[in-house]
Design a protein around this motif. Sequence first.
Motif, PDB file in Angstrom:
ATOM      1  N   ILE A  17       0.852  -1.185   0.000  1.00 21.55           N
ATOM      2  CA  ILE A  17       0.000   0.000   0.000  1.00 21.55           C
ATOM      3  C   ILE A  17       0.888   1.235   0.000  1.00 21.55           C
ATOM      4  N   VAL A  18       0.626   2.132  -0.930  1.00 25.45           N
ATOM      5  CA  VAL A  18       1.355   3.389  -0.982  1.00 25.45           C
ATOM      6  C   VAL A  18       0.801   4.316   0.093  1.00 25.45           C
ATOM      7  N   ARG A  19       1.693   4.942   0.841  1.00 25.31           N
ATOM      8  CA  ARG A  19       1.290   5.906   1.866  1.00 25.31           C
ATOM      9  C   ARG A  19       1.660   7.306   1.399  1.00 25.31           C
ATOM     10  N   TYR A  20       0.678   8.175   1.454  1.00 20.56           N
ATOM     11  CA  TYR A  20       0.881   9.542   0.993  1.00 20.56           C
ATOM     12  C   TYR A  20       1.377  10.440   2.126  1.00 20.56           C
ATOM     13  N   ARG A  21       2.107  11.452   1.768  1.00 18.79           N
ATOM     14  CA  ARG A  21       2.525  12.450   2.754  1.00 18.79           C
ATOM     15  C   ARG A  21       1.375  13.379   3.128  1.00 18.79           C
ATOM     16  N   HIS A  22       0.460  13.591   2.181  1.00 18.10           N
ATOM     17  CA  HIS A  22      -0.633  14.534   2.381  1.00 18.10           C
ATOM     18  C   HIS A  22      -1.938  13.898   1.911  1.00 18.10           C
ATOM     19  N   ARG A  23      -3.045  14.409   2.431  1.00 16.62           N
ATOM     20  CA  ARG A  23      -4.352  13.882   2.046  1.00 16.62           C
ATOM     21  C   ARG A  23      -4.760  14.277   0.637  1.00 16.62           C
ATOM     22  N   GLY A  24      -4.262  15.431   0.159  1.00 14.11           N
ATOM     23  CA  GLY A  24      -4.769  15.983  -1.082  1.00 14.11           C
ATOM     24  C   GLY A  24      -3.832  15.849  -2.263  1.00 14.11           C
ATOM     25  N   TRP A  25      -4.433  16.054  -3.454  1.00 16.32           N
ATOM     26  CA  TRP A  25      -3.656  16.115  -4.694  1.00 16.32           C
ATOM     27  C   TRP A  25      -2.829  17.402  -4.723  1.00 16.32           C
ATOM     28  N   ASN A  26      -3.457  18.477  -4.308  1.00 11.23           N
ATOM     29  CA  ASN A  26      -2.783  19.758  -4.113  1.00 11.23           C
ATOM     30  C   ASN A  26      -2.243  20.374  -5.400  1.00 11.23           C
ATOM     31  N   GLY A  27      -3.153  20.456  -6.359  1.00  7.34           N
ATOM     32  CA  GLY A  27      -2.884  21.202  -7.583  1.00  7.34           C
ATOM     33  C   GLY A  27      -1.610  20.802  -8.284  1.00  7.34           C
ATOM     34  N   ARG A  28      -0.823  21.805  -8.603  1.00  7.29           N
ATOM     35  CA  ARG A  28       0.392  21.562  -9.388  1.00  7.29           C
ATOM     36  C   ARG A  28       1.430  20.741  -8.635  1.00  7.29           C
ATOM     37  N   HIS A  29       1.277  20.616  -7.322  1.00  6.73           N
ATOM     38  CA  HIS A  29       2.239  19.817  -6.557  1.00  6.73           C
ATOM     39  C   HIS A  29       2.059  18.324  -6.828  1.00  6.73           C
ATOM     40  N   GLU A  30       0.821  17.903  -7.143  1.00  5.91           N
ATOM     41  CA  GLU A  30       0.551  16.507  -7.518  1.00  5.91           C
ATOM     42  C   GLU A  30       1.176  15.537  -6.517  1.00  5.91           C
ATOM     43  N   ASP A  31       0.912  15.790  -5.240  1.00  9.51           N
ATOM     44  CA  ASP A  31       1.615  15.046  -4.192  1.00  9.51           C
ATOM     45  C   ASP A  31       1.431  13.530  -4.269  1.00  9.51           C
ATOM     46  N   PRO A  32       0.229  12.999  -4.483  1.00 10.37           N
ATOM     47  CA  PRO A  32       0.106  11.535  -4.552  1.00 10.37           C
ATOM     48  C   PRO A  32       0.870  10.923  -5.728  1.00 10.37           C
ATOM     49  N   LEU A  33       0.966  11.644  -6.826  1.00  5.44           N
ATOM     50  CA  LEU A  33       1.765  11.151  -7.955  1.00  5.44           C
ATOM     51  C   LEU A  33       3.228  11.041  -7.550  1.00  5.44           C
ATOM     52  N   ARG A  34       3.756  12.073  -6.885  1.00  6.89           N
ATOM     53  CA  ARG A  34       5.155  12.024  -6.453  1.00  6.89           C
ATOM     54  C   ARG A  34       5.379  10.897  -5.451  1.00  6.89           C
ATOM     55  N   ASP A  35       4.411  10.700  -4.552  1.00  6.36           N
ATOM     56  CA  ASP A  35       4.546   9.631  -3.567  1.00  6.36           C
ATOM     57  C   ASP A  35       4.516   8.256  -4.230  1.00  6.36           C
ATOM     58  N   THR A  36       3.666   8.101  -5.233  1.00  8.12           N
ATOM     59  CA  THR A  36       3.591   6.819  -5.937  1.00  8.12           C
ATOM     60  C   THR A  36       4.890   6.531  -6.681  1.00  8.12           C
ATOM     61  N   GLU A  37       5.427   7.528  -7.332  1.00 10.11           N
ATOM     62  CA  GLU A  37       6.708   7.339  -8.028  1.00 10.11           C
ATOM     63  C   GLU A  37       7.817   6.995  -7.045  1.00 10.11           C
TER      64      GLU A  37
END
Length: 253
Positions: free
Chosen positions: A74-94
């Motif tokens: 299971i991938v764990r995210y740093r933040h709950r949100g996608w957060n626009g241009r930051h695309e945090d879940p994408l970075r966490d998945t990579e």
Amino acid sequence: MTAGAAGAAREEHRWLVLDTPPPGPVRGAVLLLPGGRADGHSRPARLGPTVLRMLPFRSAIRSATAGHTVVTGIVRYRHRGWNGRHEDPLRDTEAALDRLAGRLGPVPVVLVGHSMGGRAALRAAGHPAVRGVVALAPWCPPQDPAPALPGVRTVIVHADRDRVTDPAGSAALAARARRAGTPVCRLLLPGGDHAMLRRAGTWHRTTAAVAAGLLGTAPLPAPVAHALAEGPDSPHGLALTLPRRATRWPPRA
């Protein structure tokens, strides 16, 4: 444990929670990507609702790949949100995919993501380790690029009664991705909902069968295999309706 080792453990735990690999060389991996929200910088709970929602899928995938050396995580995210241009879940998945490769080597990976996690899975499909994507009720904004990945088979599953992520959005993305060269199949689940609670068994069995098929540990369901083989201009297989009787699905090739 030294301070440095403790910090490394916290980092690994943040990016990826990986089950104990089965004995022997690992044949493949399935990573589960929970949902989230459009915006939010708080840290998700370790066992919050979005994570708990994915646990039955993990169990179903384990059953579907039993007898093969497939690991789930299971991938764990740093933040709950996608957060626009930051695309945090994408970075966490990579980052999770990179860490998986560091631990297990170059094993093929199938990403299974729900809602925001489905969006992250579709966007992370270009990672060298990814061989397939199962996007469950994915959030597909029109501005997102369509994946152009001939080697990454992609299956979208969306409920016709979803009121959170628009099924029309996933339909449009599926058509654009196919035209761009990605093998795509899109399944519609009558009577389902965004939380995947209605007809939960069908959600779980379908996802497990497709994930196992994408990894090559079992045949793909025949309608999915046929849809993935369609050409770039074909409309077929982008709105396959799952039968209402769960005992009829999934058929085998």
